[in-house]
Design a protein around this motif. Structure first.
Motif, PDB file in Angstrom:
ATOM      1  N   ALA B  29      39.416  41.146  35.018  1.00  0.00           N
ATOM      2  CA  ALA B  29      38.366  41.658  35.863  1.00  0.00           C
ATOM      3  C   ALA B  29      37.000  40.784  36.672  1.00  0.00           C
ATOM      4  CB  ALA B  29      37.660  42.982  35.060  1.00  0.00           C
ATOM      5  N   GLY B  30      36.915  39.665  36.454  1.00  0.00           N
ATOM      6  CA  GLY B  30      35.540  38.564  36.829  1.00  0.00           C
ATOM      7  C   GLY B  30      35.540  38.396  38.684  1.00  0.00           C
ATOM      8  N   VAL B  31      36.068  38.116  39.100  1.00  0.00           N
ATOM      9  CA  VAL B  31      36.421  38.584  40.557  1.00  0.00           C
ATOM     10  C   VAL B  31      35.619  40.334  40.694  1.00  0.00           C
ATOM     11  CG1 VAL B  31      38.202  39.236  41.268  1.00  0.00           C
ATOM     12  CG2 VAL B  31      37.626  38.469  42.793  1.00  0.00           C
ATOM     13  N   CYS B  35      30.751  42.872  42.141  1.00  0.00           N
ATOM     14  CA  CYS B  35      30.279  44.669  43.151  1.00  0.00           C
ATOM     15  C   CYS B  35      30.368  45.540  42.269  1.00  0.00           C
ATOM     16  CB  CYS B  35      30.497  44.545  44.675  1.00  0.00           C
ATOM     17  SG  CYS B  35      31.330  43.515  45.927  1.00  0.00           S
ATOM     18  N   HIS B  36      30.950  45.214  41.109  1.00  0.00           N
ATOM     19  CA  HIS B  36      31.362  46.647  39.999  1.00  0.00           C
ATOM     20  C   HIS B  36      29.919  46.065  38.947  1.00  0.00           C
ATOM     21  CE1 HIS B  36      33.661  49.179  42.215  1.00  0.00           C
ATOM     22  NE2 HIS B  36      34.534  48.010  43.223  1.00  0.00           N
ATOM     23  N   GLY B  37      29.936  45.228  38.221  1.00  0.00           N
ATOM     24  CA  GLY B  37      29.021  44.722  37.142  1.00  0.00           C
ATOM     25  C   GLY B  37      29.750  44.324  36.538  1.00  0.00           C
ATOM     26  N   VAL B  38      29.083  43.748  35.719  1.00  0.00           N
ATOM     27  CA  VAL B  38      30.062  42.846  34.554  1.00  0.00           C
ATOM     28  C   VAL B  38      30.555  43.795  33.466  1.00  0.00           C
ATOM     29  CG1 VAL B  38      29.755  40.786  32.199  1.00  0.00           C
ATOM     30  CG2 VAL B  38      28.431  40.479  34.489  1.00  0.00           C
ATOM     31  N   ASN B  39      29.669  44.842  33.345  1.00  0.00           N
ATOM     32  CA  ASN B  39      30.103  46.209  32.287  1.00  0.00           C
ATOM     33  C   ASN B  39      30.396  46.966  32.985  1.00  0.00           C
ATOM     34  OD1 ASN B  39      29.687  43.983  30.127  1.00  0.00           O
ATOM     35  ND2 ASN B  39      27.383  44.558  30.061  1.00  0.00           N
ATOM     36  N   GLY B  40      31.183  46.498  34.350  1.00  0.00           N
ATOM     37  CA  GLY B  40      31.781  48.375  35.238  1.00  0.00           C
ATOM     38  C   GLY B  40      30.367  49.340  35.414  1.00  0.00           C
ATOM     39  N   ILE B  41      29.090  48.839  35.981  1.00  0.00           N
ATOM     40  CA  ILE B  41      27.453  50.014  35.842  1.00  0.00           C
ATOM     41  C   ILE B  41      27.025  48.166  37.368  1.00  0.00           C
ATOM     42  CG2 ILE B  41      25.772  50.451  35.155  1.00  0.00           C
ATOM     43  CD1 ILE B  41      28.060  51.935  34.249  1.00  0.00           C
ATOM     44  N   ALA B  85      51.621  46.530  37.489  1.00  0.00           N
ATOM     45  CA  ALA B  85      50.828  45.684  36.216  1.00  0.00           C
ATOM     46  C   ALA B  85      49.268  45.603  35.778  1.00  0.00           C
ATOM     47  CB  ALA B  85      52.253  44.844  35.770  1.00  0.00           C
ATOM     48  N   ASP B  86      49.237  44.835  37.009  1.00  0.00           N
ATOM     49  CA  ASP B  86      47.241  43.960  36.483  1.00  0.00           C
ATOM     50  C   ASP B  86      46.838  45.491  37.397  1.00  0.00           C
ATOM     51  OD1 ASP B  86      48.050  41.386  36.988  1.00  0.00           O
ATOM     52  OD2 ASP B  86      48.148  41.188  39.089  1.00  0.00           O
ATOM     53  N   MET B  87      47.092  46.429  37.936  1.00  0.00           N
ATOM     54  CA  MET B  87      45.974  47.761  38.346  1.00  0.00           C
ATOM     55  C   MET B  87      46.278  47.936  37.373  1.00  0.00           C
ATOM     56  SD  MET B  87      48.155  48.773  42.355  1.00  0.00           S
ATOM     57  CE  MET B  87      47.645  47.878  43.459  1.00  0.00           C
ATOM     58  N   GLU B  88      47.220  48.422  36.792  1.00  0.00           N
ATOM     59  CA  GLU B  88      46.936  48.934  35.141  1.00  0.00           C
ATOM     60  C   GLU B  88      46.462  48.674  33.521  1.00  0.00           C
ATOM     61  OE1 GLU B  88      51.318  50.007  34.340  1.00  0.00           O
ATOM     62  OE2 GLU B  88      51.569  51.453  36.142  1.00  0.00           O
ATOM     63  N   ASN B  89      46.263  47.277  34.079  1.00  0.00           N
ATOM     64  CA  ASN B  89      45.487  46.926  33.491  1.00  0.00           C
ATOM     65  C   ASN B  89      44.145  46.884  33.362  1.00  0.00           C
ATOM     66  OD1 ASN B  89      47.638  45.784  32.052  1.00  0.00           O
ATOM     67  ND2 ASN B  89      48.378  43.922  33.639  1.00  0.00           N
ATOM     68  N   LEU B  90      43.490  46.835  34.980  1.00  0.00           N
ATOM     69  CA  LEU B  90      42.435  46.431  35.431  1.00  0.00           C
ATOM     70  C   LEU B  90      41.744  47.868  35.337  1.00  0.00           C
ATOM     71  CD1 LEU B  90      42.269  44.561  38.117  1.00  0.00           C
ATOM     72  CD2 LEU B  90      40.674  44.396  36.165  1.00  0.00           C
ATOM     73  N   ALA B  91      42.499  48.872  34.860  1.00  0.00           N
ATOM     74  CA  ALA B  91      42.691  50.420  34.726  1.00  0.00           C
ATOM     75  C   ALA B  91      42.308  50.420  33.863  1.00  0.00           C
ATOM     76  CB  ALA B  91      43.454  51.449  35.427  1.00  0.00           C
ATOM     77  N   ALA B  92      42.987  49.937  32.634  1.00  0.00           N
ATOM     78  CA  ALA B  92      42.753  50.478  31.388  1.00  0.00           C
ATOM     79  C   ALA B  92      41.138  49.680  30.486  1.00  0.00           C
ATOM     80  CB  ALA B  92      43.743  49.652  30.538  1.00  0.00           C
ATOM     81  N   TYR B  93      41.233  48.282  31.101  1.00  0.00           N
ATOM     82  CA  TYR B  93      39.902  47.894  31.012  1.00  0.00           C
ATOM     83  C   TYR B  93      38.351  48.841  31.001  1.00  0.00           C
ATOM     84  CZ  TYR B  93      35.718  44.439  31.050  1.00  0.00           C
ATOM     85  OH  TYR B  93      34.642  43.949  31.522  1.00  0.00           O
ATOM     86  N   TYR B  94      38.295  49.094  32.744  1.00  0.00           N
ATOM     87  CA  TYR B  94      37.183  50.170  33.256  1.00  0.00           C
ATOM     88  C   TYR B  94      37.475  51.450  32.070  1.00  0.00           C
ATOM     89  CZ  TYR B  94      35.782  46.377  36.485  1.00  0.00           C
ATOM     90  OH  TYR B  94      35.826  45.314  36.775  1.00  0.00           O
TER      91      TYR B  94
END
Lengths: 98, 98
Positions: B29-31, B35-41, B85-94
């Protein structure tokens, strides 16, 4: 002096473009609640939560649905009757929710 | 009995389809944070907050950006290298963020 007036005018314009009316938005949001939840938290994981989302982003997406730039058969129907002011009010309402 | 096995298989399948790896998502999620913030905000109101958003909705949008169904020049570039799988992992993280 001219610069200051110009800056003040710009600032008023950009404020005007963003300032939606939360109460008017809430009044319009009844139909949105079916998918996005009564408090902007959707109970259907396919549909996005809107509570606390940036108003500017919501307005941009509503306009994109209306122009057809962003395609979704349900949202296309939902946004068809909305004016720019309606969109700004709805966005202000959802941004105001936690 | 056949019905029970079938239901169990379906349940396992649907769990598999949704279950992203939060830690792997965070690592990818670093990249996104630009735009979407370090903590998703997001600190830029034009870009959506992602913290607490439904994972299923995020995956759907990432796939739509990749297929071109949803058009955005920045996101098109961002999703190009992502696997399902990347998309599912990113989505789970956010989704896991507040």
């Amino acid at each position: 002096m001219r610069t200051i007036l110009f800056a003040a005018a710009l600032s008023a314009l950009s404020f005007g473009a963003q300032a939606g009316d939360v109460a008017a938005g809430k009044a319009k949001a009844g139909v949105c609640a079916g998918c996005h939840g009564v408090n902007g938290i959707s109970s259907v994981p396919m549909y996005p939560n809107l509570a606390g989302q940036h108003a500017q982003y919501i307005v941009k997406q509503l306009k994109a649905f209306k122009s057809g730039e962003r395609k979704d058969p349900v949202m296309a129907g939902m946004v068809a009757p909305l004016s720019d002011a309606d969109m700004e009010n709805l966005a202000a309402y959802y941004e105001s929710l936690k």
